[in-house]
Enzyme design. Structure first.
Site, short mmCIF file in Angstrom:
data_model
loop_
_atom_site.label_atom_id
_atom_site.label_comp_id
_atom_site.label_asym_id
_atom_site.label_seq_id
_atom_site.Cartn_x
_atom_site.Cartn_y
_atom_site.Cartn_z
N SER A 171 30.61 54.98 28.89
CA SER A 171 29.85 56.13 29.38
C SER A 171 29.18 56.67 28.14
O SER A 171 28.46 55.97 27.34
CB SER A 171 30.40 57.14 30.30
OG SER A 171 29.65 57.84 31.09
N ASP A 396 27.76 49.51 38.79
CA ASP A 396 27.88 50.86 38.30
C ASP A 396 26.37 51.42 38.28
O ASP A 396 25.51 50.47 38.03
CB ASP A 396 28.49 51.08 37.01
CG ASP A 396 28.19 52.54 36.32
OD1 ASP A 396 28.20 53.58 37.14
OD2 ASP A 396 28.21 52.47 35.23
N HIS A 452 32.04 51.86 37.09
CA HIS A 452 31.67 52.31 35.84
C HIS A 452 32.96 52.43 35.00
O HIS A 452 33.06 52.36 33.87
CB HIS A 452 31.22 53.89 36.14
CG HIS A 452 30.79 54.50 35.00
ND1 HIS A 452 29.53 54.39 34.23
CD2 HIS A 452 31.40 55.70 34.02
CE1 HIS A 452 29.58 55.33 33.09
NE2 HIS A 452 30.51 56.06 33.38
#
Length: 475
Positions: A171, A396, A452
């Site tokens: 991320s 994601d 994710h």
């Protein structure tokens, strides 16, 4: 002269003894919640950096061969989210259970084959804190403090200083990891071998532009909206959804954001249900303001800036503000990590804040200095000796695969292996894990059907990928 040398040697000896003593006190002797205490050593404590900042770490030694296994740093993103989420819900040796009390051993833990260091960074995140309780920071300061924490780690664990070392994260780790790598690669005392970034924020522009295509081709936008986007945001076949000054484009982008982030879809995994059901971006829970927006998308738009300012204004009216990523259930981790017996076992400072998955204060006051990290990747690749992996779960929407694929292609590296499926073994059969394209010292890899948090969604595929990465094997 001789006396001076003896004094220096004696001082170094005392320093080593002090570090080893600190490490001894950091060892986790008994961890609540596990069915049986582990057969590997683990440590939890603090690295003191920049005079007044104390970064909490949890270090788990390899279950295979600690002295011969590589050391791997893991950083979650946000900015402002805790790396203990990676430990307890993704690839740590123990996975938190729904009761918030018990831990279950993870057969696909990354410490099966590596010594893994989970660092809560920056100060203000998780159990990390600052003496002055000021948590305004930026990309450059964070990379420096993470580097200083690594130096403290190797001082406390000198037996690992020669082991192969890898930097990994996900991320906003897409910014944290390459900016940290830029510092580490200049330090010959650290045996850096490579970096791996999962579903990373590599370029705000490419992430924004690709997300609109991702949303349309996954059936989220519809013909009317797509036609408007093409008319108002594109010219001569080139679309700018990232920083377009056309007010009609802004209105269309606002519609896209509402569908992706506010309609109840799970932005971290399009095909997964949303834990807790459809919720608002902002809500009030028992007098506490709950915000479900990390603010990483379409940051150039006036509407986004106004929303951010409004959010900060509203937050200032509440005594407590909680940043809770959408469609995630952090309650079990919250319950476990804020249990006093657990905090005692982890040697958590009484000055630390109560643990939360993400810090609203850190996130709100964070200054984003890097809009992309091309320079850092090119510097790493230019050294011709580091193994670099960019991997993405392909469903994601927070940091979508297409944007990272564009980013990797923009580095213009020599293609070694054309894009092809990669496979892994489930114990019963070979399965397609996703697709991979390999360049010189660089690979872009997708994990089919994952969101994710790749190790959470596809633990076997993620472990296979990680094993091939650190062992420098073909994917």
């Amino acid at each position: 002269m001789i006396i001076g040398i003896i004094h220096v040697v004696f001082s170094l000896f005392l320093g080593i003894l002090g570090s080893l003593g600190a490490r001894e006190s950091d060892e986790i002797k008994f961890l609540p919640g596990v069915p049986k205490q582990p057969n590997f050593k683990q440590y939890s404590g603090y690295f003191d950096v920049a005079e007044n900042k104390h970064l909490h770490y949890w270090f788990v030694e390899s279950q295979k061969d600690p002295s011969g296994s590589p050391v791997v740093l893991w950083l979650n993103g946000g900015p402002g989210c805790s790396s203990l989420d990676g430990l307890l819900t993704e690839h740590g040796p123990f996975l938190i259970q729904d009761d918030g009390v018990s831990l279950k051993y993870n057969p696909y833990s990354w410490n099966m084959i590596a010594n893994v260091l989970y660092l809560e960074s920056p100060a203000g995140v998780g159990f990390s804190y600052s003496d002055d309780k000021k948590y305004t920071t930026n990309d450059t300061e964070v990379s420096m403090n993470n580097y200083l924490a690594l130096k403290e780690f190797f001082k406390a664990f000198p037996e690992y200083s020669k082991n192969e070392f890898f930097l990994t994260g996900e991320s906003y780790g897409g910014i944290y990891i390459p900016t940290l790598a830029e510092r580490v690669m200049e330090d010959s005392s650290i045996n850096l071998q490579g970096i791996a970034v999962g579903n990373g924020m590599s370029s705000y522009e490419m992430n924004d532009n690709s997300l609109v295509y991702f949303a349309y081709y996954h059936g989220l936008l519809g013909t009317r909206l797509w036609t408007d986007l093409q008319a108002y945001c594109c010219k001569d076949g080139i679309c700018d959804f990232h920083n377009n000054q056309n007010p009609n484009c802004s209105i269309s982008i606002d519609e896209v954001q509402n569908i992706v982030y506010n309609s109840g879809l799970n932005m971290y995994n399009l095909y997964a249900p949303c834990p807790g059901g459809v919720t608002q971006r902002v809500s009030v829970d028992n007098g506490e303001l709950v915000i479900r927006d990390l603010g990483n998308s379409f940051i150039n738009y006036e509407r986004t800036r106004l929303w951010s300012q409004k959010l900060k204004g509203v937050a200032s009216l509440y005594r407590r503000v909680r940043l809770d990523p959408p469609c995630t259930n952090s309650t079990p981790s919250n319950l476990y990590l804020n249990n006093q017996y657990v905090k005692d076992a982890l040697h958590i400072s009484p000055l630390a804040l109560a643990w939360q998955i993400c810090s609203a204060e850190v996130n709100f006051n964070y200054k984003r200095l890097y809009m992309d990290v091309r320079k850092q990747y090119l510097k790493l690749l230019g050294a011709l000796k580091y193994r670099v992996l960019v991997y993405n779960g392909d469903v994601d929407m927070a940091c979508n695969f297409l944007g990272d694929e564009w980013f990797v292609e923009s580095l213009q590296q020599q293609v070694e292996v054309k894009r092809r499926p990669w496979t892994y073994y489930t114990g019963e059969s070979q399965q397609v894990g996703g697709f991979v394209k390999e360049f010189s010292n660089l690979a872009f890899l997708t994990i089919k059907g994952s969101g994710h948090m790749v190790p959470t969604d596809k633990p076997v595929a993620a472990f296979t990928m990680f094993s091939r990465f650190i062992n420098k094997l073909p994917y």
